[in-house]
Scaffold this motif. Structure first.
Motif, PDB file in Angstrom:
ATOM      1  N   ALA A 536      86.413  -5.415  62.814  1.00  0.00           N
ATOM      2  CA  ALA A 536      87.054  -5.975  64.004  1.00  0.00           C
ATOM      3  C   ALA A 536      86.011  -6.328  65.063  1.00  0.00           C
ATOM      4  O   ALA A 536      86.094  -7.384  65.718  1.00  0.00           O
ATOM      5  CB  ALA A 536      88.081  -4.995  64.559  1.00  0.00           C
ATOM      6  N   ASP A 537      85.022  -5.462  65.245  1.00  0.00           N
ATOM      7  CA  ASP A 537      83.947  -5.755  66.207  1.00  0.00           C
ATOM      8  C   ASP A 537      83.173  -7.008  65.793  1.00  0.00           C
ATOM      9  O   ASP A 537      82.818  -7.847  66.640  1.00  0.00           O
ATOM     10  CB  ASP A 537      82.995  -4.563  66.314  1.00  0.00           C
ATOM     11  CG  ASP A 537      83.625  -3.376  67.023  1.00  0.00           C
ATOM     12  OD1 ASP A 537      84.649  -3.572  67.703  1.00  0.00           O
ATOM     13  OD2 ASP A 537      83.097  -2.253  66.883  1.00  0.00           O
ATOM     14  N   LEU A 538      82.908  -7.137  64.484  1.00  0.00           N
ATOM     15  CA  LEU A 538      82.202  -8.327  63.998  1.00  0.00           C
ATOM     16  C   LEU A 538      83.024  -9.591  64.249  1.00  0.00           C
ATOM     17  O   LEU A 538      82.480 -10.620  64.681  1.00  0.00           O
ATOM     18  CB  LEU A 538      81.911  -8.179  62.504  1.00  0.00           C
ATOM     19  CG  LEU A 538      81.285  -9.394  61.817  1.00  0.00           C
ATOM     20  CD1 LEU A 538      79.896  -9.666  62.382  1.00  0.00           C
ATOM     21  CD2 LEU A 538      81.219  -9.180  60.304  1.00  0.00           C
ATOM     22  N   ALA A 539      84.334  -9.521  64.007  1.00  0.00           N
ATOM     23  CA  ALA A 539      85.200 -10.679  64.225  1.00  0.00           C
ATOM     24  C   ALA A 539      85.212 -11.080  65.701  1.00  0.00           C
ATOM     25  O   ALA A 539      85.152 -12.272  66.029  1.00  0.00           O
ATOM     26  CB  ALA A 539      86.615 -10.368  63.737  1.00  0.00           C
ATOM     27  N   ARG A 540      85.275 -10.102  66.595  1.00  0.00           N
ATOM     28  CA  ARG A 540      85.255 -10.409  68.039  1.00  0.00           C
ATOM     29  C   ARG A 540      83.927 -11.051  68.434  1.00  0.00           C
ATOM     30  O   ARG A 540      83.893 -12.006  69.221  1.00  0.00           O
ATOM     31  CB  ARG A 540      85.504  -9.129  68.849  1.00  0.00           C
ATOM     32  CG  ARG A 540      86.968  -8.783  69.041  1.00  0.00           C
ATOM     33  CD  ARG A 540      87.147  -7.662  70.050  1.00  0.00           C
ATOM     34  NE  ARG A 540      86.623  -6.410  69.526  1.00  0.00           N
ATOM     35  CZ  ARG A 540      87.352  -5.518  68.868  1.00  0.00           C
ATOM     36  NH1 ARG A 540      88.631  -5.760  68.646  1.00  0.00           N
ATOM     37  NH2 ARG A 540      86.824  -4.396  68.427  1.00  0.00           N
ATOM     38  N   GLU A 541      82.842 -10.531  67.877  1.00  0.00           N
ATOM     39  CA  GLU A 541      81.523 -11.096  68.174  1.00  0.00           C
ATOM     40  C   GLU A 541      81.438 -12.558  67.714  1.00  0.00           C
ATOM     41  O   GLU A 541      80.941 -13.430  68.441  1.00  0.00           O
ATOM     42  CB  GLU A 541      80.453 -10.256  67.480  1.00  0.00           C
ATOM     43  CG  GLU A 541      79.029 -10.719  67.705  1.00  0.00           C
ATOM     44  CD  GLU A 541      78.039  -9.884  66.917  1.00  0.00           C
ATOM     45  OE1 GLU A 541      77.051 -10.460  66.423  1.00  0.00           O
ATOM     46  OE2 GLU A 541      78.267  -8.667  66.761  1.00  0.00           O
TER      47      GLU A 541
END
Length: 620
Positions: A536-541
């Protein structure tokens, strides 16, 4: 042979008092440093004669010196049975060790067998000594059959598998030559031997011949043989449909009647999972759970926990996978040296890495030593899981070392199937991150060729994603688009989310900004539903890089529930009222109401009837 096995050594049970027969036919002591009145002995005798609590009787007898009295051994043995029934194995062992010291060296075979069985889970070395001693005295086939499988298991967990196999074959040959022959018992012993040799790298090439020697007479025995065939076929150049047929035929809805048959059934369940037949696996586990009271055999509970974990992880239900994985590890760890411990630890490591709990993983890794488990096929799973953890931590070189060793072991064990461990995909992406495109491309295409032959959508979808990420451009876009579709078909939500994020990235590189944001947002939503915080953090980034402004929305889905909310929701899903839930968990009804209100909001539902489809239905 039994003497050779016993020579392996174990702790001594203590001195045996010198005894002689009395004139009245009983046993009296001839030397006792505590001759004379013993308050503990008198108190125990008084309680015993008045049918007092066995635990109190045993407590006094533990403090009294051995006196060669048969009733003392009988009382301690009864207390041990009671302790075992309530799950207090260590007290049972203590009582039985003291009971053995009460009797002369001869004539205590049955008591030594009880002691060895009680010691076997936590003290396999001591169990070997005492079970061997019991076999020296036991002659009845039934009594020996109760001892031999436990002794073989203790030998295996003490890294003496060859001796275990020889013991089982010797006993099987004796039973086969007896009149009348005990064919069912012979089959069970030889099945046990085959399961042991399945974990022996040197004997694995001849497993086909070993299976040919098994002659099943009944339906349950035939299913056990099919389970072993499935376990072997999953690592050979076979297609998933053929292996699934073996596994499906092996999964009898009736509970396995002993630990050996449960182990064979577990191998078939794993094979069915690796064949992507997750709905079939879940249906089998549900039937097994309904037919098996929760207090029943530990092997069946272990099988259920393992199956629930594997299905939950592969479908992206990380919260359920974490709960089932912890149960699985707890059950396997209860037997010291259990070969399935590395497999359970590997499952937990993958979930912890995905959910951003890598700090919890280090103690787990320290608890599993390569000196005990490093020669087993299960160790390859731990290496792959540890590599994933090291990638999350940014340690790429050491992750690659683990992956290369994992691959070497999978090939040596004839288990090199990406549906089991997609180590080439992970290694290819690690090579790419280290600036080695040639090696990355070679590994990615090797795995793609394997998964195309295997023919399951999840494994093929993962391989296609890896090839697409390495190829890039228009060809990579098409490959990643196919990956997304296959993973959606497989119900592999976590892997689908991963492919969506990478597909969105390639769309952005191709100049398709709006589509890139939409696709990546879909990946973010799925990652949140799974509880995959790192993804999820990667997708937001990525979304921020694509010009979007993703908000850190409130957590939703099962993974968002707190531990207390999850427990309350599970009980409510089973039909308990608020009052019953409060009494079960020792909380107030108001607290139950608050947990349910919060849980309904996070799950996006309005009532109890909607809980069951969203929660793991396994009994706690």
């Amino acid at each position: 042979m039994i003497a050779d096995i016993a020579a392996g050594g174990a702790e001594h049970i203590g001195p045996t008092p010198t005894v002689r027969p009395s004139d009245r036919g009983g046993i009296i002591r001839t030397s006792d440093p505590h001759d004379g009145p013993c308050p503990h002995y008198r108190a125990a005798r008084l309680l015993h004669d008045k049918d007092g609590p066995l635990e109190e009787v045993a407590g006094h007898l533990l403090a009294a010196a051995p006196a060669g009295r048969a009733w003392v051994a009988g009382a301690l043995r009864a207390a041990a049975r009671l302790a075992t029934a309530r799950g207090d194995a260590e007290s049972a062992v203590t009582y039985l060790r003291r009971a053995v010291r009460e009797l002369p060296a001869s004539g205590r075979g049955a008591l030594l067998a009880d002691l060895g069985r009680a010691e076997a889970p936590a003290h396999p070395a001591a169990a070997v000594r005492h079970l061997c001693a019991s076999l020296d005295e036991l002659t009845a086939p039934r009594a020996r059959l109760e001892v031999v499988p436990v002794l073989a298991d203790a030998l295996v967990r003490g890294q003496r598998g060859c001796q275990a196999g020889e013991l089982l074959e010797r006993e099987a040959s004796l039973l086969a030559a007896a009149e009348p022959p005990r064919n069912g018992a012979v089959f069970g012993l030889r099945l046990h031997r085959a399961l042991i040799e399945l974990n022996d790298l040197n004997k694995r090439p001849w497993m086909g011949e070993r299976l040919a020697e098994l002659t099943p007479a009944g339906d349950g025995e035939r299913r056990a043989v099919r389970a072993l065939h499935a376990a072997l076929a999953v690592g050979s150049p076979a297609d998933a449909a053929a292996v699934a047929a073996y596994a499906r035929d092996a999964l009898d809805p009736a509970p396995p009647h002993d630990a050996v048959f449960a182990s064979a059934t577990g191998l078939a369940a794993l094979a069915l999972v690796w064949c992507d037949r997750l709905e079939e696996t879940t249906a089998f586990l549900d039937r097994l759970s309904e037919q098996t009271p929760w207090h029943d055999s530990a092997p069946v509970r272990t099988l259920l926990a393992m199956g629930r974990h594997e299905v939950a992880y592969r479908t992206g239900r990380l919260h359920a996978a974490l709960d089932a994985g912890r149960r699985w590890l707890g059950l396997t760890s209860a037997r010291r040296g259990n070969a399935m411990v590395p497999l359970a630890v590997a499952g937990l490591l993958r979930v912890l890495a995905e959910t951003g709990r890598s700090e919890e993983a280090e103690p787990l890794l320290r608890s599993v030593g390569s000196d005990r488990y490093g020669t087993l096929w299960q160790w390859a799973h731990l290496l792959e899981a540890r590599a994933r953890l090291r990638l999350v931590q940014g340690d790429l070189p050491r992750a690659l070392e683990d992956l290369q060793e994992c691959g070497r072991r999978q090939i040596a064990w004839q288990r090199d199937n990406p549906a089991i461990l997609p180590w080439r995909s992970v290694a290819a992406l690690t090579h790419r991150a280290l600036g080695r495109p040639g090696q990355a491309t070679r590994l990615a295409h090797q795995e793609l060729e394997q998964t195309q032959g295997w023919g399951t959508p999840r494994a093929l979808g993962i391989s296609l994603r890896t090839v697409g990420m390495i190829t890039r451009g228009r060809a990579g876009l098409k490959t990643l688009e196919d990956s997304v579709g296959l993973l959606e078909e497989a119900g592999a939500t976590l892997e689908q989310a991963r492919s969506l994020v990478e597909y969105g990235t390639l769309r952005w590189e191709a100049g398709h900004g709006r589509v890139a944001r939409e696709v990546t947002m879909r990946g973010l939503v799925l990652a949140r539903q799974c509880g995959a915080t790192g993804l999820a953090d990667l997708a937001r980034e990525r979304l921020r890089a694509f010009g979007a402004r993703p908000r850190r929305t409130q957590a939703v889905g099962v993974s968002a529930l707190t531990a207390s909310e999850h427990r309350v929701a599970q009980l409510a899903a089973r039909g308990l009222t608020n009052r019953e839930i409060a009494e079960t968990l020792f909380i107030t009804q108001r607290t139950v109401e608050n947990h349910l209100t919060s849980g309904f909001r996070k799950l996006g539902i309005t009532g109890r009837r909607q809980l069951a489809p969203l929660l793991d239905r396994e009994r706690p």
